[in-house]
Scaffold this motif. Structure first.
Motif, short mmCIF file in Angstrom:
data_model
loop_
_atom_site.label_atom_id
_atom_site.label_comp_id
_atom_site.label_asym_id
_atom_site.label_seq_id
_atom_site.Cartn_x
_atom_site.Cartn_y
_atom_site.Cartn_z
N LEU A 127 67.19 28.93 -10.84
CA LEU A 127 65.82 28.33 -11.52
C LEU A 127 65.99 26.72 -11.18
O LEU A 127 64.82 26.22 -11.31
N ASN A 128 67.11 26.25 -10.84
CA ASN A 128 67.22 25.04 -10.34
C ASN A 128 66.57 24.60 -8.98
O ASN A 128 66.74 23.46 -8.49
N LEU A 170 59.82 36.55 -13.88
CA LEU A 170 59.99 35.28 -13.03
C LEU A 170 58.62 35.22 -12.13
O LEU A 170 58.52 34.17 -11.34
N THR A 173 57.64 31.53 -11.74
CA THR A 173 58.65 30.70 -11.06
C THR A 173 58.89 30.67 -9.77
O THR A 173 58.06 31.44 -9.10
#
Ligand SMILES: NC(=O)c1ccc[n+]([C@@H]2O[C@H](COP(=O)([O-])OP(=O)(O)OC[C@H]3O[C@@H](n4cnc5c(N)ncnc54)[C@H](O)[C@@H]3O)[C@@H](O)[C@H]2O)c1
Length: 288
Positions: A127-128, A170, A173
């Motif tokens: 996620l980073n 997700l 994202t």
């Protein structure tokens, strides 16, 4: 994902088969690899074969604490994962009536829980990243079920269900999630499996390995290149091999009846046996 250059890619079950082929291809594409397996000598041989010093570690994917510790190591030493390929897997071949709970749990702890730990431990790192991918290796047997593969089928259907829920979660994202469905791939899976009974009334592990080699149409290198292409094309479901495409179609067309076709398949398997006498062959092996 345009390419894998400088991407940190985690591969579980990297020492053999599809995982090994993935590692070698990603090494040639200048990825930074974090490779784990239970088989440390094969892992060391793989690292030598790449000609680079990738991060390698002995790891049992069924050990939740160890998977999280490894994720922390990838974060500290490599700056976190961009791609995680939960590939480690094992097989058990036995009818449900005769399936031993120890074998069932052994398989589920690796195939299902290993995939869950690998996903949840690395999600914060993914996620980073500006773009990332998580790949869970299911099977053609995560799309349809066959006799003697109840435990394996259940684990691979579970991987698909889990991964499809993840895909939906997700959506907003930069992470893509992929479920991979190979047909028969020529690897060590049958040699590493617990084989008791297989379709066609086949019993005994050598006969099971022989049967598997007769019905595996794709080599590991081809499987790895299709898988990597599927990630780059953001395919949520990646099928590998002509058998995967053909049997997926059969299952879609005849969802209620495809299991009936297995009596026909069993007869075909017996015909494929060179001597046409599978039982005699097995008796010879078990007496040897
Ligand atoms: N070969 C096929 O026909 C086929 C078809 C469909 C799906 N698959 C799946 O592809 C994946 C790769 O299998 P493969 O065919 O390359 O088999 P393989 O046996 O050649 O390689 C599997 C690797 O996983 C490792 N492994 C097993 N248990 C482990 C554990 N607890 N922790 C860490 N590593 C472990 C093994 O040591 C081995 O190196 C598996 O998930 C398998 O179920 C294979």
């Amino acid at each position: 994902m345009k390419n894998f250059r400088s991407k940190v890619v985690v591969i579980t079950g990297a020492a053999s088969g599809i995982g090994r082929a993935l590692a070698l291809q990603l090494d040639r594409q200048d990825a930074v690899l974090a490779l784990v397996d239970r088989d440390t000598s094969a892992l060391a041989a793989l690292n030598d074969a790449t000609g680079h010093r990738h991060l390698t570690q002995e790891l049992d994917v069924a050990d939740r604490k160890a998977v999280y510790q490894f994720a922390a190591r990838v974060s500290t030493e490599l700056g976190g994962a961009d791609v995680v390929i939960n590939n480690a897997g094992v097989a058990v071949s036995q009818t449900i009536a005769d399936l031993d709970y120890d074998d069932f749990e052994w398989l589920f702890n690796i195939n299902f829980w290993g995939m869950v730990y690998g996903t949840k431990a690395f999600l914060p790192q993914l996620l980073n990243k500006p773009e990332a991918a998580i790949i869970n290796v299911s099977s053609l047997f995560g799309l349809l079920s066959i006799p003697t593969q109840g435990a394996y089928n259940a684990s691979k259907f579970a991987i698909r269900g889990f991964t499809e829920a993840l895909q939906a979660e997700l959506k907003r994202t930069k992470i893509t999630a992929h479920s991979v469905h190979p047909g028969g791939i020529r690897t060590n899976i049958a040699r590493n499996a617990r084989l008791y009974q297989a379709p066609g009334g086949i019993t005994g592990s050598q006969a099971g390995v022989d049967l598997f080699s007769r019905i595996s149409f794709t080599d590991a290198e081809k499987a790895a290149s299709i898988l990597l292409d599927g990630i780059q094309r953001k395919r949520s479901r990646i099928l590998i091999g002509p058998d995967a495409f053909a049997l997926d179609l059969v299952q879609r067309l005849f969802p209620k009846y495809y299991t009936d076709a297995f009596s026909l398949l069993e007869r075909l398997i017996n015909r494929l046996e060179p001597s046409s006498k599978v039982d005699k062959h097995i008796t010879k092996i078990t007496q040897a």
